[in-house]
Design an enzyme around this catalytic site. Structure first.
Site, short mmCIF file in Angstrom:
data_model
loop_
_atom_site.label_atom_id
_atom_site.label_comp_id
_atom_site.label_asym_id
_atom_site.label_seq_id
_atom_site.Cartn_x
_atom_site.Cartn_y
_atom_site.Cartn_z
N GLU A 16 0.85 -1.20 0.00
CA GLU A 16 0.00 0.00 0.00
C GLU A 16 0.88 1.24 0.00
O GLU A 16 2.10 1.18 0.10
CB GLU A 16 -0.91 0.02 1.24
N ASN A 149 -9.97 5.99 3.16
CA ASN A 149 -8.92 5.46 2.29
C ASN A 149 -8.27 6.58 1.50
O ASN A 149 -7.92 7.61 2.05
CB ASN A 149 -9.48 4.34 1.40
N ASP A 198 -10.00 2.28 -3.61
CA ASP A 198 -8.97 2.21 -2.58
C ASP A 198 -8.06 3.44 -2.73
O ASP A 198 -8.51 4.57 -2.57
CB ASP A 198 -8.22 0.89 -2.70
#
Length: 294
Positions: A16, A149, A198
């Site tokens: 991420e 997010n 996301d």
């Protein structure tokens, strides 16, 4: 539909938060579940890890200051990682004992750091998005999210995009980079059932790129929300995106093996890698973190 190419050999559980530190020409990213922050180089669309920094618990986001200092979103709060390797605790965002953790974060055009939260205790409607101010205080922008997010800003800095993943929504609101004043949020994109936005990033044409978890795609939208491009990724759980390289014309895409059963892992063996794809329109530079005044 264009396809992204694998750029790393390492398989991550939940890669991420990719960020390009232009001053040092290094890529930063994390594996949230392993609690590791990575530094790496980008060369001809290949990424090579050059350093690792381990944390207790999860680590979900990172950004760099102009002098190379890193700000890291650790499990419950922020941590300053100095160039000499020493660490200084920043503000704790999540109170002790709460089944939550920090999630995605990023800098606004003035260099303030924003970060959101995620529930570890089941469905939630009280996840937060907060901002660490120049005076050291913490301001709550949202407190009613399902899962905070990705964050991004328009080229002029006056529109802020933010993701509420479980509601499949990308919000937009007016934003004043100078004062930090924010307007009411409104729906910018509402994704279809089974499509979970996301991480996000904006390009120089003010188009928004969205990693869509569960679909193996990254989608590009015009400022009015029209889908204009789609990148195929051979990994269902596309988690985030960033523009990297000296010209910001390489899109870096992180992916995950988390939440994939054995059958899906066999079907998608490249899951968990980082991927790259060249783009025609460069990304917007991301502002370096501006540490609060002491």
């Amino acid at each position: 539909m264009r396809a992204a190419s694998p750029a790393t050999a390492t398989i991550h559980r939940l890669a991420e938060g990719p960020r390009w530190d232009a001053t040092r020409e290094r890529l930063l990213w994390v594996d949230i579940l392993d609690g590791v922050l990575f530094e790496g180089t980008l060369h001809e669309e290949r990424i090579t890890a050059t350093a690792e920094h381990r944390f207790e618990g999860t680590v979900s986001a990172v950004t760099a200051a102009a002098d190379g200092t890193l700000l890291v979103a650790a499990h419950h709060g922020l941590v300053v990682l100095h160039p000499d390797g020493t660490r200084t605790p920043g503000p704790r965002v999540i109170p002790a004992g709460e089944p939550r953790r920090l999630n995605d974060g990023g800098t606004d055009p003035a260099g303030r750091f924003l970060v959101g939260t995620l529930s570890l205790g089941g469905p939630s409607t009280r996840e937060a998005l907060v901002r660490w101010e120049a005076d050291g205080s913490v301001t709550t922008l949202d407190a009613d999210l399902s899962l905070s997010n990705g964050l991004a800003w328009s080229a002029d800095g006056h529109r802020m995009y933010s993701v509420d993943t479980l509601r499949r929504t990308v919000h937009v609101r007016d934003y004043d980079p100078d004062s930090g004043a924010v307007g009411p949020r409104r729906t910018h994109l509402q994704l279809a059932e089974g499509c979970y936005p996301d991480g996000i990033a904006t390009d120089a044409a003010d188009h928004l790129w969205v990693a869509v978890w569960g679909t193996g795609t990254v989608c590009r939208y015009t400022p009015d929300g029209t889908l204009t491009d789609r990148i195929a990724v051979p990994a269902p759980h596309t988690s985030s995106v960033a523009f990297a390289g000296p010209d910001l014309r390489t899109l870096v895409i992180t992916t995950a093996t988390a939440e994939l059963d054995d059958e899906r892992l066999r079907a998608h063996p490249q899951s968990g890698r980082l991927f790259t794809v060249p783009v025609d329109v460069p990304g917007l530079p991301v502002a370096p973190w501006a540490p609060p005044a002491r």
